[in-house]
Scaffold this motif. Structure first.
Motif, PDB file in Angstrom:
ATOM      1  N   PHE A 171       0.857  -1.173   0.000  1.00 55.90           N
ATOM      2  CA  PHE A 171       0.000   0.000   0.000  1.00 55.90           C
ATOM      3  C   PHE A 171       0.894   1.223   0.000  1.00 55.90           C
ATOM      4  O   PHE A 171       1.705   1.412   0.905  1.00 55.90           O
ATOM      5  CB  PHE A 171      -0.921   0.021   1.223  1.00 55.90           C
ATOM      6  N   LEU A 172       0.754   2.063  -1.029  1.00 53.92           N
ATOM      7  CA  LEU A 172       1.605   3.237  -1.189  1.00 53.92           C
ATOM      8  C   LEU A 172       0.830   4.505  -0.858  1.00 53.92           C
ATOM      9  O   LEU A 172      -0.337   4.649  -1.218  1.00 53.92           O
ATOM     10  CB  LEU A 172       2.137   3.299  -2.619  1.00 53.92           C
ATOM     11  N   ALA A 173       1.506   5.440  -0.177  1.00 60.31           N
ATOM     12  CA  ALA A 173       0.964   6.767   0.084  1.00 60.31           C
ATOM     13  C   ALA A 173       2.072   7.783  -0.151  1.00 60.31           C
ATOM     14  O   ALA A 173       3.262   7.460  -0.068  1.00 60.31           O
ATOM     15  CB  ALA A 173       0.430   6.872   1.517  1.00 60.31           C
ATOM     16  N   VAL A 174       1.684   9.022  -0.436  1.00 60.46           N
ATOM     17  CA  VAL A 174       2.635  10.098  -0.699  1.00 60.46           C
ATOM     18  C   VAL A 174       2.549  11.101   0.441  1.00 60.46           C
ATOM     19  O   VAL A 174       1.452  11.532   0.828  1.00 60.46           O
ATOM     20  CB  VAL A 174       2.328  10.776  -2.044  1.00 60.46           C
ATOM     21  N   ASP A 175       3.706  11.494   0.999  1.00 62.07           N
ATOM     22  CA  ASP A 175       3.699  12.431   2.124  1.00 62.07           C
ATOM     23  C   ASP A 175       3.592  13.874   1.620  1.00 62.07           C
ATOM     24  O   ASP A 175       3.512  14.140   0.413  1.00 62.07           O
ATOM     25  CB  ASP A 175       4.923  12.223   3.016  1.00 62.07           C
ATOM     26  N   GLY A 176       3.593  14.810   2.560  1.00 56.59           N
ATOM     27  CA  GLY A 176       3.405  16.209   2.202  1.00 56.59           C
ATOM     28  C   GLY A 176       4.522  16.790   1.359  1.00 56.59           C
ATOM     29  O   GLY A 176       4.330  17.803   0.674  1.00 56.59           O
ATOM     30  N   SER A 181      -5.828  -1.075  -8.389  1.00 53.09           N
ATOM     31  CA  SER A 181      -5.594   0.038  -7.469  1.00 53.09           C
ATOM     32  C   SER A 181      -6.004   1.316  -8.181  1.00 53.09           C
ATOM     33  O   SER A 181      -5.472   1.638  -9.246  1.00 53.09           O
ATOM     34  CB  SER A 181      -4.120   0.099  -7.061  1.00 53.09           C
ATOM     35  N   ALA A 182      -6.969   2.042  -7.624  1.00 55.91           N
ATOM     36  CA  ALA A 182      -7.554   3.211  -8.273  1.00 55.91           C
ATOM     37  C   ALA A 182      -6.925   4.494  -7.763  1.00 55.91           C
ATOM     38  O   ALA A 182      -6.630   4.640  -6.575  1.00 55.91           O
ATOM     39  CB  ALA A 182      -9.068   3.245  -8.024  1.00 55.91           C
ATOM     40  N   VAL A 242       3.894  -1.414 -17.399  1.00 54.80           N
ATOM     41  CA  VAL A 242       4.874  -0.656 -16.622  1.00 54.80           C
ATOM     42  C   VAL A 242       6.123  -1.480 -16.364  1.00 54.80           C
ATOM     43  O   VAL A 242       7.244  -1.019 -16.575  1.00 54.80           O
ATOM     44  CB  VAL A 242       4.264  -0.189 -15.285  1.00 54.80           C
ATOM     45  N   ALA A 243       5.941  -2.731 -15.916  1.00 58.59           N
ATOM     46  CA  ALA A 243       7.090  -3.558 -15.557  1.00 58.59           C
ATOM     47  C   ALA A 243       6.628  -4.991 -15.361  1.00 58.59           C
ATOM     48  O   ALA A 243       5.432  -5.261 -15.212  1.00 58.59           O
ATOM     49  CB  ALA A 243       7.750  -3.049 -14.275  1.00 58.59           C
ATOM     50  N   THR A 244       7.581  -5.904 -15.344  1.00 60.45           N
ATOM     51  CA  THR A 244       7.295  -7.284 -14.970  1.00 60.45           C
ATOM     52  C   THR A 244       7.100  -7.346 -13.462  1.00 60.45           C
ATOM     53  O   THR A 244       7.871  -6.768 -12.695  1.00 60.45           O
ATOM     54  CB  THR A 244       8.460  -8.201 -15.385  1.00 60.45           C
ATOM     55  N   GLY A 245       6.071  -8.048 -13.018  1.00 62.91           N
ATOM     56  CA  GLY A 245       5.803  -8.145 -11.590  1.00 62.91           C
ATOM     57  C   GLY A 245       4.675  -9.108 -11.329  1.00 62.91           C
ATOM     58  O   GLY A 245       3.854  -9.367 -12.210  1.00 62.91           O
ATOM     59  N   ASP A 246       4.613  -9.633 -10.109  1.00 60.58           N
ATOM     60  CA  ASP A 246       3.547 -10.576  -9.790  1.00 60.58           C
ATOM     61  C   ASP A 246       2.952 -10.340  -8.413  1.00 60.58           C
ATOM     62  O   ASP A 246       2.396 -11.232  -7.804  1.00 60.58           O
ATOM     63  CB  ASP A 246       4.053 -12.015  -9.908  1.00 60.58           C
ATOM     64  N   GLY A 247       3.072  -9.124  -7.908  1.00 60.22           N
ATOM     65  CA  GLY A 247       2.448  -8.784  -6.637  1.00 60.22           C
ATOM     66  C   GLY A 247       1.471  -7.643  -6.814  1.00 60.22           C
ATOM     67  O   GLY A 247       1.475  -6.938  -7.823  1.00 60.22           O
ATOM     68  N   TRP A 248       0.602  -7.453  -5.823  1.00 60.82           N
ATOM     69  CA  TRP A 248      -0.436  -6.427  -5.898  1.00 60.82           C
ATOM     70  C   TRP A 248       0.187  -5.064  -6.136  1.00 60.82           C
ATOM     71  O   TRP A 248       1.054  -4.624  -5.374  1.00 60.82           O
ATOM     72  CB  TRP A 248      -1.187  -6.338  -4.591  1.00 60.82           C
ATOM     73  N   PRO A 249      -0.239  -4.314  -7.140  1.00 59.09           N
ATOM     74  CA  PRO A 249       0.241  -2.942  -7.299  1.00 59.09           C
ATOM     75  C   PRO A 249      -0.547  -1.979  -6.412  1.00 59.09           C
ATOM     76  O   PRO A 249      -1.688  -2.249  -6.034  1.00 59.09           O
ATOM     77  CB  PRO A 249      -0.015  -2.649  -8.784  1.00 59.09           C
ATOM     78  N   SER A 250       0.078  -0.844  -6.088  1.00 54.19           N
ATOM     79  CA  SER A 250      -0.585   0.217  -5.340  1.00 54.19           C
ATOM     80  C   SER A 250      -0.180   1.541  -5.968  1.00 54.19           C
ATOM     81  O   SER A 250       1.004   1.831  -6.113  1.00 54.19           O
ATOM     82  CB  SER A 250      -0.191   0.179  -3.863  1.00 54.19           C
ATOM     83  N   LYS A 295       0.987  15.768  -5.774  1.00 51.90           N
ATOM     84  CA  LYS A 295       0.383  17.029  -6.189  1.00 51.90           C
ATOM     85  C   LYS A 295       1.061  17.609  -7.423  1.00 51.90           C
ATOM     86  O   LYS A 295       0.467  18.427  -8.135  1.00 51.90           O
ATOM     87  CB  LYS A 295       0.442  18.029  -5.034  1.00 51.90           C
ATOM     88  N   ASP A 296       2.310  17.191  -7.691  1.00 53.75           N
ATOM     89  CA  ASP A 296       3.015  17.688  -8.865  1.00 53.75           C
ATOM     90  C   ASP A 296       2.722  16.869 -10.118  1.00 53.75           C
ATOM     91  O   ASP A 296       3.289  17.123 -11.181  1.00 53.75           O
ATOM     92  CB  ASP A 296       4.523  17.714  -8.610  1.00 53.75           C
ATOM     93  N   GLY A 297       1.841  15.885 -10.009  1.00 50.86           N
ATOM     94  CA  GLY A 297       1.476  15.066 -11.139  1.00 50.86           C
ATOM     95  C   GLY A 297       2.289  13.804 -11.306  1.00 50.86           C
ATOM     96  O   GLY A 297       2.028  13.012 -12.212  1.00 50.86           O
ATOM     97  N   THR A 298       3.280  13.586 -10.440  1.00 47.98           N
ATOM     98  CA  THR A 298       4.088  12.377 -10.506  1.00 47.98           C
ATOM     99  C   THR A 298       3.264  11.159 -10.094  1.00 47.98           C
ATOM    100  O   THR A 298       2.535  11.200  -9.100  1.00 47.98           O
ATOM    101  CB  THR A 298       5.323  12.492  -9.594  1.00 47.98           C
ATOM    102  N   ALA A 299       3.396  10.082 -10.870  1.00 47.90           N
ATOM    103  CA  ALA A 299       2.751   8.818 -10.521  1.00 47.90           C
ATOM    104  C   ALA A 299       3.704   7.985  -9.685  1.00 47.90           C
ATOM    105  O   ALA A 299       4.887   7.858 -10.022  1.00 47.90           O
ATOM    106  CB  ALA A 299       2.360   8.052 -11.776  1.00 47.90           C
ATOM    107  N   HIS A 300       3.207   7.423  -8.592  1.00 44.30           N
ATOM    108  CA  HIS A 300       3.994   6.570  -7.706  1.00 44.30           C
ATOM    109  C   HIS A 300       3.316   5.208  -7.658  1.00 44.30           C
ATOM    110  O   HIS A 300       2.118   5.105  -7.389  1.00 44.30           O
ATOM    111  CB  HIS A 300       4.064   7.167  -6.303  1.00 44.30           C
ATOM    112  N   LEU A 301       4.082   4.157  -7.896  1.00 45.40           N
ATOM    113  CA  LEU A 301       3.524   2.819  -8.005  1.00 45.40           C
ATOM    114  C   LEU A 301       4.439   1.822  -7.305  1.00 45.40           C
ATOM    115  O   LEU A 301       5.640   1.778  -7.575  1.00 45.40           O
ATOM    116  CB  LEU A 301       3.373   2.451  -9.476  1.00 45.40           C
ATOM    117  N   ALA A 302       3.883   1.044  -6.379  1.00 45.55           N
ATOM    118  CA  ALA A 302       4.631  -0.016  -5.692  1.00 45.55           C
ATOM    119  C   ALA A 302       4.048  -1.360  -6.098  1.00 45.55           C
ATOM    120  O   ALA A 302       2.840  -1.484  -6.334  1.00 45.55           O
ATOM    121  CB  ALA A 302       4.554   0.148  -4.178  1.00 45.55           C
ATOM    122  N   TYR A 303       4.896  -2.378  -6.165  1.00 48.81           N
ATOM    123  CA  TYR A 303       4.437  -3.703  -6.566  1.00 48.81           C
ATOM    124  C   TYR A 303       5.521  -4.727  -6.250  1.00 48.81           C
ATOM    125  O   TYR A 303       6.664  -4.377  -5.956  1.00 48.81           O
ATOM    126  CB  TYR A 303       4.133  -3.747  -8.069  1.00 48.81           C
TER     127      TYR A 303
END
Length: 362
Positions: free
Chosen positions: A23-28, A292-293, A326-334, A339-347
């Motif tokens: 589960f990914l979150a972005v700080d201030g 993950s929405a 995006v990439a090869t992977g086999d775990g749940w993405p998040s 706020k700057d428009g950057t996409a952050h994705l963990a998996y």
């Protein structure tokens, strides 16, 4: 919104025995953090990784989650303090955790029965209420869950001061198939969840429901009240559900069907009727799963999902949904957007990975 693709750079976050969900979150400050589970000699353990000054740090929280079927929630308060919530692997209780100033974590069982008695819970989903200079609710820990003691009814626990207030969201449904809690940009609280029991038959539905906090119902500090209704009556075999956080004029719920191997989106915007669309479909056992929405600063809707060993990102444009690997992977993405428009994705499973996406030529 410009029709540009996102260009991703990949980083290794943790190469320990990382389990499937994250589960990914972005700080201030616009930096990502990830809550996830690692395997240890005594079972799964909750860990939090944070990216600061270009480097990843890792903290073991002391928590032990139950299984790998629901994400461990992570959220930051306005002071940049991270908080987590999950279902305890031993007791089955809903656990809320806060990082202390000394770098350790304080964990507490949420008294899910009337705010006084701790009972078993399931499908724990948490977010810190956005800081909108609106005491006493700003920065309030808010946890959605299924009350296993009360016939598996949907409920919300809100911590005001040192006390937990409990709200009943929906009646018992005998289901443990997914729940996602999210605030919009104006601190409106919603929950998406499934109701009903999957008996393996294509006949019995598991309708997707949406509950919304009644406006003005809790202005005196009392527990919020909710109204709920079915938004997809025809769903059959629910796997997981994800509701986008922080949107202003739209709502987005992404969910997966384990029988048909489809990922769907329910979404709505001001002044238009809600829509249900198939985002991705497949016929084999490795077909689309674990969505993950999220939405970006332009209110463009995105869904990350796993499909046949690939992490895929789908975007809703004027002509429908388009997807890019995006990439090869086999775990749940998040997925989350800064706020700057950057996409952050963990998996990832085995190794926890991070993908940072910025706009490139389209």
């Amino acid at each position: 919104m410009p029709t540009q693709t996102l260009q991703f750079t990949l980083e290794t976050v943790d190469d320990s025995a990382v389990l499937g969900q994250s589960f990914l979150a972005v700080d201030g400050a616009g930096e990502p953090a990830v809550a996830y589970a690692i395997g240890t000699a005594t079972g799964a353990a909750v860990r939090v990784a944070r990216r600061q000054n270009g480097q990843w740090t890792h903290e073991d929280t002391g928590g032990f989650p139950s299984g790998d079927d629901v994400r461990i929630s992570l959220s930051f308060d306005s002071g940049g303090v991270p908080h987590i919530a999950y279902r305890d692997g031993d007791s089955g209780n809903a656990i809320f955790g806060t990082r202390r100033d000394d770098g350790g974590w304080s964990l507490e069982a949420i008294p899910t029965q009337a705010g006084h008695i701790v009972r078993a819970a399931a499908d724990v989903s948490m977010q810190i209420e956005p800081n909108l200079n609106d005491p006493p609710f700003a920065d309030t820990p808010t946890v959605g869950y299924r009350d296993a003691f009360d016939g598996d009814s949907a409920a919300v626990a809100r911590k005001v001061g040192e006390s937990w207030q409990i709200s009943k969201v929906d009646a018992p449904s005998d289901a443990r198939t997914g729940l996602s809690l999210a605030f919009d940009s104006s601190a409106g609280l919603r929950l998406a969840y499934f109701q009903g029991f999957d008996d393996g038959s294509p006949v019995i539905p598991q309708p997707l429901k949406l509950a919304q906090e009644e406006v003005g119902a809790a202005e005196d500090g009392s527990p919020p009240t909710f109204v709920n209704g079915v938004i997809d009556p025809d769903f059959r075999a629910a796997e997981s559900v994800s509701m986008a956080r922080g949107l202003f004029s739209k709502m987005l719920v992404a969910y997966a069907d384990v029988r048909t191997r489809t990922v769907r989106a329910w979404f709505s915007s001001f002044g238009s009727e809600p829509r249900i669309e198939v985002v991705a479909e497949g016929n084999d056992a490795n077909g689309p799963r674990f969505p993950s929405a999220a939405g970006d600063r332009h209110q463009t809707l995105f869904i990350a999902y796993l499909d046949d060993g690939q992490v895929v990102l789908a975007r809703r444009g004027t002509s429908g949904w388009t997807s890019q690997p995006v990439a090869t992977g086999d775990g749940w993405p998040s997925l989350e957007f800064g706020k700057d428009g950057t996409a952050h994705l963990a998996y990832g499973t085995g190794t926890l990975m991070y993908a940072r996406g910025t706009a490139g030529p389209g």
